[in-house]
Design a protein around this motif. Structure first.
Motif, PDB file in Angstrom:
ATOM      1  N   LEU A   2      45.108  18.227  41.724  1.00  0.00           N
ATOM      2  CA  LEU A   2      43.963  17.469  42.242  1.00  0.00           C
ATOM      3  C   LEU A   2      44.164  15.963  42.057  1.00  0.00           C
ATOM      4  O   LEU A   2      43.723  15.168  42.890  1.00  0.00           O
ATOM      5  CB  LEU A   2      42.670  17.909  41.539  1.00  0.00           C
ATOM      6  N   MET A   5      45.786  13.884  44.841  1.00  0.00           N
ATOM      7  CA  MET A   5      45.127  13.743  46.136  1.00  0.00           C
ATOM      8  C   MET A   5      44.575  12.344  46.337  1.00  0.00           C
ATOM      9  O   MET A   5      44.200  11.661  45.397  1.00  0.00           O
ATOM     10  CB  MET A   5      44.025  14.788  46.272  1.00  0.00           C
ATOM     11  N   PRO A  10      34.030  11.600  52.788  1.00  0.00           N
ATOM     12  CA  PRO A  10      33.948  12.534  53.920  1.00  0.00           C
ATOM     13  C   PRO A  10      33.854  11.844  55.282  1.00  0.00           C
ATOM     14  O   PRO A  10      34.563  12.225  56.220  1.00  0.00           O
ATOM     15  CB  PRO A  10      32.670  13.335  53.619  1.00  0.00           C
TER      16      PRO A  10
ATOM     17  N   GLY B 114      27.502  13.908  48.735  1.00  0.00           N
ATOM     18  CA  GLY B 114      28.710  13.150  49.085  1.00  0.00           C
ATOM     19  C   GLY B 114      29.920  14.032  49.294  1.00  0.00           C
ATOM     20  O   GLY B 114      31.050  13.661  48.969  1.00  0.00           O
ATOM     21  N   MET B 115      29.678  15.226  49.818  1.00  0.00           N
ATOM     22  CA  MET B 115      30.771  16.173  50.070  1.00  0.00           C
ATOM     23  C   MET B 115      30.863  16.433  51.576  1.00  0.00           C
ATOM     24  O   MET B 115      29.999  16.020  52.340  1.00  0.00           O
ATOM     25  CB  MET B 115      30.493  17.492  49.339  1.00  0.00           C
ATOM     26  N   THR B 116      31.928  17.140  52.001  1.00  0.00           N
ATOM     27  CA  THR B 116      32.009  17.506  53.412  1.00  0.00           C
ATOM     28  C   THR B 116      31.134  18.745  53.663  1.00  0.00           C
ATOM     29  O   THR B 116      30.903  19.553  52.759  1.00  0.00           O
ATOM     30  CB  THR B 116      33.452  17.837  53.843  1.00  0.00           C
ATOM     31  N   THR B 141      39.157  20.001  52.378  1.00  0.00           N
ATOM     32  CA  THR B 141      38.076  19.931  51.377  1.00  0.00           C
ATOM     33  C   THR B 141      37.437  21.304  51.169  1.00  0.00           C
ATOM     34  O   THR B 141      36.973  21.604  50.069  1.00  0.00           O
ATOM     35  CB  THR B 141      36.997  18.924  51.821  1.00  0.00           C
ATOM     36  N   ILE B 144      39.877  23.225  48.890  1.00  0.00           N
ATOM     37  CA  ILE B 144      39.804  22.710  47.517  1.00  0.00           C
ATOM     38  C   ILE B 144      38.535  23.222  46.820  1.00  0.00           C
ATOM     39  O   ILE B 144      38.573  23.694  45.685  1.00  0.00           O
ATOM     40  CB  ILE B 144      39.836  21.162  47.512  1.00  0.00           C
TER      41      ILE B 144
END
Lengths: 213, 213
Positions: A2, A5, A10, B114-116, B141, B144
């Motif tokens: 991780l 990366m 997003p 704040g994520m996809t 994403t 992961i």
């Protein structure tokens, strides 16, 4: 792993991807709007062959963009392309996507006439009484049938996106269609597919600059 | 041009394509059911790189086929993969496909955290109370986040098909997931996509031979 990366927010992932593609492509000689189409095909496939495969008749992108902005519909031979095309953006201009492949009358007629359902779908598209862009991401038989319809004067598409994929008459169907005297975007060779078909439509739909003639 | 084309009846085109692919592949060392998966990925992309890119954890295909036959659902991060997966065949066994990407609560939660959206979709999938195969054809994403859920013991997928495509953390997300101690099928490198994701699902759904353990 991780920690290896790259942190990208997003909302910035697509822009960062395009930046990487542009950097690796280097100076290709493409101009806009063709460059946007080439980049989006690479974005959807991670396959830089599309830098070489994609061929455009004169002003095909500009003509396609203008047709979309004037509310043209899209007819496609694949449900996956229909799923991938930005239908909200298309509808803003007044267009919609048609895919007749699951129509029971198409299935019946294909059996009766010994043709593919995809080829019959092109006939259904040719009967639409408004400007249409044809998008073929699956079947070379659709591209061949559409060529015949064009040559017979039965339809005059605003643009044909001819990117069927595969091994049986795919290469030949594309070479054939490039002889047609209407705007076309073709991925020569075996490659193409519904993802590439949708990517080309979306590149045209997303194109931001003014297009002049 | 038309006279250069090979005449193949509509119902025989897929078989003829597979014959050409098998001939060009030559002896790859693949055994069934892996060979069927490799062939179908090449069929959907005309890209022989999938002969090299595809990696399988031990018995991943067999386990996936058994799960599908036992009625497992499929969760995917892409509408195009959902469109391409043979849902009729899946339903015959009792399974269905879920894609939560357009769910308004997913969109809201992705913004808040704040994520996809794709990552949130995996959480939605993890909450399904029956056996699930996860199919990621778009977003690293998602892969992961799914890895984290697996490592935290929050979900135990029957199989993960990890074929996101692209340029930002795609390679790394796949390398990460291959460390997971659950069945997986991964296309290493940048390539993959919704067409490849659907092709792998369909190869498993169409696999005809008996699968024994």
């Amino acid at each position: 792993m991780l920690d290896k990366m790259e942190f990208v927010k997003p909302g910035d992932i697509e822009a960062r991807s395009m930046e990487i593609i542009t950097g690796e492509l280097g100076d290709t000689g493409w101009k806009e709007p063709e460059l946007s189409v080439v980049r989006r095909c690479i974005h959807t496939s991670a396959d830089f062959d599309y830098n070489i495969n994609l061929k455009f008749s004169k002003d095909a992108c500009k003509k396609g963009i203008m047709a979309l902005r004037n509310g043209a519909d899209i007819v496609t031979d694949t449900r996956m392309a229909m799923a991938g095309i930005n239908k909200r953006r298309l509808a803003e201009h007044g267009g919609q996507v048609h895919c007749f492949i699951d129509d029971e009358t198409v299935l019946r007629e294909a059996k009766e006439r010994g043709m593919t359902r995809s080829a019959i779908c092109m006939e259904r598209g040719a009967a639409i009484k408004k400007p249409v862009i044809f998008v073929i991401g699956n079947a070379p038989t659709a591209l061949i049938r559409l060529y015949e319809l064009v040559q017979n004067g039965e339809v005059k598409p605003e643009l044909v996106i001819g990117v069927p994929v595969g091994f049986v008459n795919v290469v030949e169907s594309k070479e054939l269609f490039m002889q047609a005297d209407i705007p076309w975007i073709i991925a020569v060779g075996r490659k193409g597919g519904s993802n590439v078909a949708a990517a080309i439509c979306n590149a045209l739909l997303y194109y931001k600059d003014e297009v002049e003639f």
